[in-house]
Design a protein around this motif. Structure first.
Motif, PDB file in Angstrom:
ATOM      1  N   ILE A   1       0.853  -1.169   0.051  1.00 53.79           N
ATOM      2  CA  ILE A   1       0.085  -0.114   0.034  1.00 53.79           C
ATOM      3  C   ILE A   1       0.782   1.306  -0.078  1.00 53.79           C
ATOM      4  O   ILE A   1       0.540   2.185  -0.634  1.00 53.79           O
ATOM      5  CB  ILE A   1      -0.735   0.142   1.188  1.00 53.79           C
ATOM      6  N   ILE A   2       1.822   1.291   0.954  1.00 51.15           N
ATOM      7  CA  ILE A   2       2.738   2.549   0.878  1.00 51.15           C
ATOM      8  C   ILE A   2       3.506   2.773  -0.111  1.00 51.15           C
ATOM      9  O   ILE A   2       3.903   4.067  -0.859  1.00 51.15           O
ATOM     10  CB  ILE A   2       3.398   2.599   2.233  1.00 51.15           C
ATOM     11  N   LEU A   3       4.073   1.436  -0.668  1.00 49.45           N
ATOM     12  CA  LEU A   3       4.954   1.680  -1.966  1.00 49.45           C
ATOM     13  C   LEU A   3       3.997   2.064  -3.376  1.00 49.45           C
ATOM     14  O   LEU A   3       4.499   2.990  -3.957  1.00 49.45           O
ATOM     15  CB  LEU A   3       5.331   0.486  -2.228  1.00 49.45           C
ATOM     16  N   SER A   4       2.693   1.537  -3.164  1.00 50.13           N
ATOM     17  CA  SER A   4       1.842   1.925  -4.358  1.00 50.13           C
ATOM     18  C   SER A   4       1.545   3.562  -4.109  1.00 50.13           C
ATOM     19  O   SER A   4       1.348   4.229  -5.345  1.00 50.13           O
ATOM     20  CB  SER A   4       0.572   1.328  -4.239  1.00 50.13           C
ATOM     21  N   PHE A   5       1.264   4.019  -3.076  1.00 45.44           N
ATOM     22  CA  PHE A   5       1.177   5.388  -2.591  1.00 45.44           C
ATOM     23  C   PHE A   5       2.149   6.206  -3.218  1.00 45.44           C
ATOM     24  O   PHE A   5       1.999   7.332  -4.012  1.00 45.44           O
ATOM     25  CB  PHE A   5       0.806   5.656  -1.214  1.00 45.44           C
ATOM     26  N   ALA A   6       3.515   5.690  -2.875  1.00 49.12           N
ATOM     27  CA  ALA A   6       4.774   6.389  -3.606  1.00 49.12           C
ATOM     28  C   ALA A   6       4.621   6.373  -5.190  1.00 49.12           C
ATOM     29  O   ALA A   6       5.181   7.443  -5.638  1.00 49.12           O
ATOM     30  CB  ALA A   6       5.768   5.807  -3.136  1.00 49.12           C
ATOM     31  N   ALA A   7       4.166   5.286  -5.668  1.00 51.93           N
ATOM     32  CA  ALA A   7       4.013   5.292  -7.213  1.00 51.93           C
ATOM     33  C   ALA A   7       3.116   6.216  -7.654  1.00 51.93           C
ATOM     34  O   ALA A   7       3.591   6.773  -8.698  1.00 51.93           O
ATOM     35  CB  ALA A   7       3.720   3.913  -7.690  1.00 51.93           C
ATOM     36  N   GLY A   8       2.138   6.260  -7.004  1.00 52.13           N
ATOM     37  CA  GLY A   8       0.932   7.380  -7.671  1.00 52.13           C
ATOM     38  C   GLY A   8       1.492   8.675  -7.608  1.00 52.13           C
ATOM     39  O   GLY A   8       1.320   9.557  -8.554  1.00 52.13           O
ATOM     40  N   VAL A   9       2.522   9.347  -6.621  1.00 51.13           N
ATOM     41  CA  VAL A   9       2.749  10.557  -6.481  1.00 51.13           C
ATOM     42  C   VAL A   9       3.784  10.923  -7.406  1.00 51.13           C
ATOM     43  O   VAL A   9       3.887  11.778  -8.037  1.00 51.13           O
ATOM     44  CB  VAL A   9       3.426  10.841  -4.794  1.00 51.13           C
ATOM     45  N   MET A  10       4.673   9.497  -7.758  1.00 50.92           N
ATOM     46  CA  MET A  10       5.942   9.568  -8.564  1.00 50.92           C
ATOM     47  C   MET A  10       5.214   9.859  -9.977  1.00 50.92           C
ATOM     48  O   MET A  10       5.740  10.329 -10.829  1.00 50.92           O
ATOM     49  CB  MET A  10       6.517   8.268  -8.400  1.00 50.92           C
ATOM     50  N   LEU A  11       4.184   9.271 -10.282  1.00 49.76           N
ATOM     51  CA  LEU A  11       3.473   9.024 -11.737  1.00 49.76           C
ATOM     52  C   LEU A  11       3.017  10.585 -12.035  1.00 49.76           C
ATOM     53  O   LEU A  11       3.265  11.161 -12.968  1.00 49.76           O
ATOM     54  CB  LEU A  11       2.253   8.256 -11.834  1.00 49.76           C
ATOM     55  N   ALA A  12       2.364  11.276 -10.929  1.00 49.17           N
ATOM     56  CA  ALA A  12       1.827  12.513 -11.106  1.00 49.17           C
ATOM     57  C   ALA A  12       3.060  13.644 -11.259  1.00 49.17           C
ATOM     58  O   ALA A  12       3.131  14.504 -12.113  1.00 49.17           O
ATOM     59  CB  ALA A  12       0.887  13.085  -9.951  1.00 49.17           C
ATOM     60  N   ALA A  13       4.077  13.304 -10.335  1.00 50.81           N
ATOM     61  CA  ALA A  13       5.431  14.156 -10.360  1.00 50.81           C
ATOM     62  C   ALA A  13       5.840  14.275 -11.922  1.00 50.81           C
ATOM     63  O   ALA A  13       6.474  15.212 -12.417  1.00 50.81           O
ATOM     64  CB  ALA A  13       6.264  13.973  -9.538  1.00 50.81           C
ATOM     65  N   ALA A  14       6.128  13.064 -12.472  1.00 51.57           N
ATOM     66  CA  ALA A  14       6.573  12.842 -13.784  1.00 51.57           C
ATOM     67  C   ALA A  14       5.831  13.377 -14.854  1.00 51.57           C
ATOM     68  O   ALA A  14       6.327  13.976 -15.780  1.00 51.57           O
ATOM     69  CB  ALA A  14       6.606  11.110 -13.978  1.00 51.57           C
TER      70      ALA A  14
ATOM     71  N   LEU B   1       7.886  13.654  -1.215  1.00 57.51           N
ATOM     72  CA  LEU B   1       6.639  13.190  -0.404  1.00 57.51           C
ATOM     73  C   LEU B   1       6.590  11.688  -0.759  1.00 57.51           C
ATOM     74  O   LEU B   1       6.395  10.871   0.309  1.00 57.51           O
ATOM     75  CB  LEU B   1       5.601  13.858  -0.958  1.00 57.51           C
ATOM     76  N   GLN B   2       6.779  11.139  -2.218  1.00 56.74           N
ATOM     77  CA  GLN B   2       6.960   9.892  -2.396  1.00 56.74           C
ATOM     78  C   GLN B   2       8.198   9.191  -1.629  1.00 56.74           C
ATOM     79  O   GLN B   2       8.179   7.770  -1.744  1.00 56.74           O
ATOM     80  CB  GLN B   2       6.776   9.437  -3.677  1.00 56.74           C
ATOM     81  N   ASN B   3       9.278   9.875  -1.397  1.00 58.91           N
ATOM     82  CA  ASN B   3      10.490   9.123  -0.898  1.00 58.91           C
ATOM     83  C   ASN B   3      10.307   8.514   0.550  1.00 58.91           C
ATOM     84  O   ASN B   3      10.963   7.679   1.004  1.00 58.91           O
ATOM     85  CB  ASN B   3      11.560  10.482  -0.979  1.00 58.91           C
ATOM     86  N   ILE B   4       9.392   9.438   1.420  1.00 60.25           N
ATOM     87  CA  ILE B   4       9.010   9.014   2.649  1.00 60.25           C
ATOM     88  C   ILE B   4       8.696   7.619   2.699  1.00 60.25           C
ATOM     89  O   ILE B   4       9.087   6.753   3.444  1.00 60.25           O
ATOM     90  CB  ILE B   4       8.033   9.930   3.305  1.00 60.25           C
TER      91      ILE B   4
ATOM     92  N   LEU C   1      -3.955   5.474  -6.629  1.00 58.92           N
ATOM     93  CA  LEU C   1      -4.818   6.880  -7.035  1.00 58.92           C
ATOM     94  C   LEU C   1      -4.741   7.634  -6.090  1.00 58.92           C
ATOM     95  O   LEU C   1      -4.642   9.042  -6.481  1.00 58.92           O
ATOM     96  CB  LEU C   1      -6.182   6.055  -7.376  1.00 58.92           C
ATOM     97  N   ILE C   2      -4.761   7.190  -4.906  1.00 54.17           N
ATOM     98  CA  ILE C   2      -4.890   8.539  -3.717  1.00 54.17           C
ATOM     99  C   ILE C   2      -3.480   9.218  -4.035  1.00 54.17           C
ATOM    100  O   ILE C   2      -3.531  10.413  -3.838  1.00 54.17           O
ATOM    101  CB  ILE C   2      -4.957   7.799  -2.453  1.00 54.17           C
ATOM    102  N   GLY C   3      -2.313   8.600  -3.982  1.00 56.03           N
ATOM    103  CA  GLY C   3      -1.096   9.245  -4.225  1.00 56.03           C
ATOM    104  C   GLY C   3      -1.394  10.180  -5.362  1.00 56.03           C
ATOM    105  O   GLY C   3      -0.494  11.124  -5.254  1.00 56.03           O
ATOM    106  N   PHE C   4      -1.624   9.651  -6.379  1.00 55.55           N
ATOM    107  CA  PHE C   4      -1.736  10.388  -7.689  1.00 55.55           C
ATOM    108  C   PHE C   4      -2.599  11.781  -7.293  1.00 55.55           C
ATOM    109  O   PHE C   4      -2.362  12.908  -7.588  1.00 55.55           O
ATOM    110  CB  PHE C   4      -2.470   9.833  -8.817  1.00 55.55           C
ATOM    111  N   CYS C   5      -3.896  11.403  -6.457  1.00 55.96           N
ATOM    112  CA  CYS C   5      -4.604  12.801  -6.409  1.00 55.96           C
ATOM    113  C   CYS C   5      -3.966  13.449  -5.324  1.00 55.96           C
ATOM    114  O   CYS C   5      -4.115  14.852  -5.358  1.00 55.96           O
ATOM    115  CB  CYS C   5      -5.902  12.142  -5.897  1.00 55.96           C
ATOM    116  N   VAL C   6      -3.043  12.980  -4.438  1.00 57.64           N
ATOM    117  CA  VAL C   6      -2.243  13.858  -3.232  1.00 57.64           C
ATOM    118  C   VAL C   6      -1.628  14.952  -4.537  1.00 57.64           C
ATOM    119  O   VAL C   6      -1.362  16.161  -3.760  1.00 57.64           O
ATOM    120  CB  VAL C   6      -1.700  13.210  -2.403  1.00 57.64           C
ATOM    121  N   MET C   7      -0.971  14.388  -5.079  1.00 56.68           N
ATOM    122  CA  MET C   7       0.222  15.350  -5.842  1.00 56.68           C
ATOM    123  C   MET C   7      -0.803  16.201  -6.748  1.00 56.68           C
ATOM    124  O   MET C   7      -0.146  17.314  -7.045  1.00 56.68           O
ATOM    125  CB  MET C   7       0.870  14.475  -6.752  1.00 56.68           C
TER     126      MET C   7
END
Length: 252
Positions: free
Chosen positions: A35-48, A149-152, A238-244
């Motif tokens: 879950i937390i690695l997927s959250f990081a992936a979502g943030v990373m996807l949006a950042a990219a 944020l996704q590095n945490i 998806l949540i990580g993406f939305c957070v970003m």
């Protein structure tokens, strides 16, 4: 330059903060890791996409689409070539529940683990640094903030597997510190290339975006979908993406 320095320390320090948090979880479940690695992936996807790929279209007019698409592919190819030389992060880290890491892992394995993490962290640092080349400091800080944020959570999930191999907490902490320093170096590399020329900038932006997309698709998504937790992992992404998105909306 002071802003870039502080940003570099923030991006690298985020991994270290995540690692320190990881020490609080004695035996995290596989679902928690996914879950937390997927959250990081979502943030990373949006950042990219938002911070690197889309801004690179602002250069070179009609040639922009070719330059951007070419840069993305080149970034993915570069990381793929490096990835072939170094074992995958999840194999070395022992994320696969069917495998039991050797408690007496050799120093060579530890060094390979550090290199594997560097493959993932160096492009992130470059992505953070190259954003400053656009001249839009607020936008660059948004990208860097998303990466931090996704590095945490990323830092959180690397601690438990290392300790599971029998590694001391002190050594695990030092390795986490090294991974953070690698991102600091990557930030300055990205800043240097991004500020050299307006011609180089869109190429570097798209290449950095391509490396991040490669990491997400080749490493993070397959890893988080291989233990029966794919639904949880999907929503976490998806949540990580939305957070970003929210982060970019209010600060971009």
């Amino acid at each position: 330059m002071v802003t870039v320095l502080l940003t570099a320390l923030g991006v690298g320090g985020a991994t270290l903060i995540g690692s320190l948090i990881g020490f609080l979880f004695k035996n995290p479940s596989q679902k928690f890791n996914d879950i937390i690695l997927s959250f990081a992936a979502g943030v990373m996807l949006a950042a990219a996409i938002i911070g690197l790929i889309i801004p690179s279209f602002d250069y070179h007019g009609n040639w922009a689409i070719l330059i951007v698409c070419g840069g993305i592919i080149v970034g993915a190819i570069i990381l793929n070539l490096i990835d072939r030389l170094v074992p995958h992060m999840h194999r070395l880290a022992g994320f696969d529940g069917e495998k039991h890491p050797d408690k007496t892992a050799s120093l060579n394995k530890v060094l390979l683990f550090v290199i594997a993490i560097a493959i993932h962290n160096l492009p992130e640092g470059i992505a953070a640094g190259v954003s400053f080349g656009t001249g839009d400091t607020v936008h660059a800080l948004t990208v860097a903030g998303g990466i931090a944020l996704q590095n945490i959570p990323e830092g959180m999930v690397i601690i438990a597997p290392m300790i599971a191999t029998g590694m001391s907490k002190k050594r695990a902490f030092l390795i986490a510190l090294c991974t953070g320093l690698i991102e600091v170096v990557g930030t300055f590399i990205g800043y240097f290339f991004g500020s050299v020329s307006g011609v180089i900038l869109p190429v570097v932006l798209s290449i950095a975006g391509g490396t991040m997309l490669y990491v997400i698709s080749d490493e993070m998504i397959p890893e988080t979908h291989s233990h029966g937790n794919q639904k949880w992992a999907t929503f976490a992404l998806l949540i990580g993406f939305c957070v970003m998105l929210v982060f970019d909306f209010f600060l971009g």
